[in-house]
Design an enzyme around this catalytic site. Sequence first.
Site, mmCIF file in Angstrom:
data_model
loop_
_atom_site.group_PDB
_atom_site.id
_atom_site.type_symbol
_atom_site.label_atom_id
_atom_site.label_comp_id
_atom_site.label_asym_id
_atom_site.label_seq_id
_atom_site.Cartn_x
_atom_site.Cartn_y
_atom_site.Cartn_z
ATOM 1 N N LYS A 544 37.527 70.411 38.797
ATOM 2 C CA LYS A 544 37.531 71.183 37.775
ATOM 3 C C LYS A 544 36.700 70.988 36.669
ATOM 4 C CE LYS A 544 41.670 71.108 37.288
ATOM 5 N NZ LYS A 544 42.515 72.391 37.179
ATOM 6 N N ARG A 545 36.469 71.515 35.503
ATOM 7 C CA ARG A 545 35.379 71.136 34.525
ATOM 8 C C ARG A 545 36.061 70.078 33.798
ATOM 9 N NH1 ARG A 545 36.033 73.527 29.253
ATOM 10 N NH2 ARG A 545 37.605 75.038 30.248
ATOM 11 N N LYS A 550 42.310 68.836 30.061
ATOM 12 C CA LYS A 550 42.491 68.688 31.709
ATOM 13 C C LYS A 550 42.572 67.500 32.398
ATOM 14 C CE LYS A 550 39.360 72.811 32.319
ATOM 15 N NZ LYS A 550 40.530 73.889 32.956
ATOM 16 N N THR A 652 42.881 78.483 38.343
ATOM 17 C CA THR A 652 42.936 79.316 39.517
ATOM 18 C C THR A 652 42.733 78.188 40.571
ATOM 19 O OG1 THR A 652 40.625 79.849 39.124
ATOM 20 C CG2 THR A 652 42.296 81.632 38.710
#
Length: 811
Positions: A544-545, A550, A652
């Site tokens: 992911k980014r 995160k 997602t």
Amino acid sequence: MFSNKAAFQREFKRRISSLFGITLEEASKTEMYTAIANMVRESVMETWVNTNNRYLGKKIKQVYYFSLEFLIGKFLEQNLLYINALDVCKEGLGGLGISFAEVCSMEPEAGLGNGGLGRLAACFLDSMASLAIPGHGCGIRYKYGLFNQKIIDGYQVELPDNWLREANAWEIRKPEKAVIVKFGGNAYMKEKPDGSLEAVHEDYQPVLAVPYDTPIVGYRANTVNNLRLWSAETLNSSFDFASFSHGNYTDAVSYKYSVEAISEVLYPDDSNYKNKILRLKQQYFFVSAGLMSIVRRYKKKMQSLSSLPSYIAIHINDTHPALAVPELMRILMDEEGFGWDEAWSITTRTIAYTNHTIMPEALEKWPVDVFKQLLPRIFMIVEEINRRFCEQLWRAYPGDWGRIADMSVVGDGFVRMAHLAVVGSFSVNGVAAVHTELLKKDVLKRFYEFFPEKFNNKTNGITHRRWLLKANPSCAELLTDTIKEDWIHNPALMGKLAVYKDEKQVRDGLERIKRQNKERLAAYIADTTGVKVDPASIFDVQIKRIHAYKRQLLNVLHIMHMYNEIIDSPGIDMVPRTFIIGGKAAPSYYYAKSVIKLITSLASIVNGDPRVKGRLKVVFLENYSVSVAELVFPASDVSEQISTASKEASGTGNMKFMMNGAITVGTMDGANIEIKELVGEDNFITFGLTVEDVLTYYANHSYSSLDIYSADERVKRVVDQLTSGFFDNVGAPKHEFGNIRRSLLDYNDEFFVLKDFDGYAKAHEKVDELYRDRKRWLSMSAANIAQSGAFSSDSTIRQYASEIWKVAPLK
């Protein structure tokens, strides 16, 4: 498209000859790809035209989905699958001695998105077309996309993503549908002879917005919708011959470059003033062009713009397209002659808004002086929206100046785009149940109190056709053979797999398929990084980014702890683990780039230490993309969804891992909560603070990272290793990660990495324990696949269509 292999081969050879004037034997793989793409595009052209004519002829309501990103991935294999020509194409090429995979690899990946926002938009377009819902995309045709990520000496380096170097085989340029977008100049109200006022905008810079249309093919649906992307071009000749003649070569083309910069790069680095202006230009450019195009098209077939909300829904994907509100007002008032009240009624019944974040820095706001100079007429309208809205608030909350100031669209020298989007839309939705509740109770609490009827939840979704049927065809085949149902058209039927999750045939099939996918990914890793990984190890993946919330850092600190355990206890019993991490950091986000350097430095230590004996590997996947994701998700055993609770709107990637049978290690954040509710506690590995815990710590200022650091020897050790010289021998001196250490201790660990460390370590002990029990693990995997159908974007789009847009599938 073609009835048999021979027919395909004949047309393929003919197309090579007609397009390039050569024989098949002379053709390169790129020319072969272009020829097949041309054949596919031509085959869907009639359906594309017919779909459009059916929409117009029946005068049904249509949706236009405005998004700054559309991370659409590659089209060739997917479109062949969707038109039921994939097998014929593979057989035809195989009969000619040509590798289908090699031909597909020649397709450039469209650089039109960064992460979840753009991938969601692409999934939504896929579902709308496959469900025959009249919906189209509107965005920017970026020449260079985001950037190509290269890892050099462990550091992220950004290179241009020149995805349009070769002609894009899927798009059609429509210069006759170009519109003019106006920037700068002066705007004022002028009194007409009858005493009424009209807006005047003069001395502006005109920019030509040229549309490029791409067909969005529905899966066996006889529907082809449209993705319209806008390119910025000069209105007239862009070459200043006089300047060139006088030797001023740069001046001769400077205007051309300044205009084309608008559609040059996705998310230009906005750490400098010029690029801040460029970002605002981009947002207005595609919103203005898209709305002018929609209104023009509408007027050709409909009677009055007063009925626009009955036939058109404009959906803005996050705040980037929020200028749709004042721009639609401008078109209705300045070009179509509506008064304010009627224009506002039309606008606020046409536009709907999805919020994707609660992070303050992502709730966009623009300095008034920048906004007013670049968009003078739009600023006048925004000011009037703000004045009238504040009057409404005053009537509702007389004397409550604090509330009014907090909710104003223009305040503290800024135009607040989220406020503008909420005020100017009829629907405001979050993208996961917990996210929507946070919007209502915290981020947009006062707006919810004033507009409760606008707020609703629409949990994100993914298209099962790309992420299972295309990316993992063996698993898709096993699913079909097991449940004997058409889950491709009705993904809710995937739930029937739960009945068979403990059957040996299903477990054996899943194990075999996972191993094949892991071997495929291992080959890719070896080819691109030189690291050899063991497909028998646990593939533990965080893709992911790169962002602080995160918490890739939590993952890395735990890997450091596992490495320390191996060195301290050489005979430790553990299932071998391969940690795979990938994602891009924004060019100006130096903290995130430091985390990438930390990951690559740790990989050098772990992978190069013979004492590890293959029990631990660390891989950073360079230049993560949709195509790479299609390799990663099917091969993953463990899905790392470890954001700080309350920070991830939905996610997602968590759904894509789940759909491919990975087990989630996750916090109770975003859609993780809904995934756990569906699969059950036994099939999800939970750890960490809850949303309520996090919000309480923030409110009470009661968290001390130093207390954790002092009390937990494991934490102290890995934090100290950041600056102790531990990384000296892999090109990362002591000061390299000082900023990361300071973020954890001096700045009190904003995202609770140290607080959640112990729970995270225990979660991974559970992973090791469960993975050893193959029957149990494979049953958990089947349970996740079974419940993933609930997160199909088909379901999400049906909710948007019936509850927000009020559109129905075309029969």
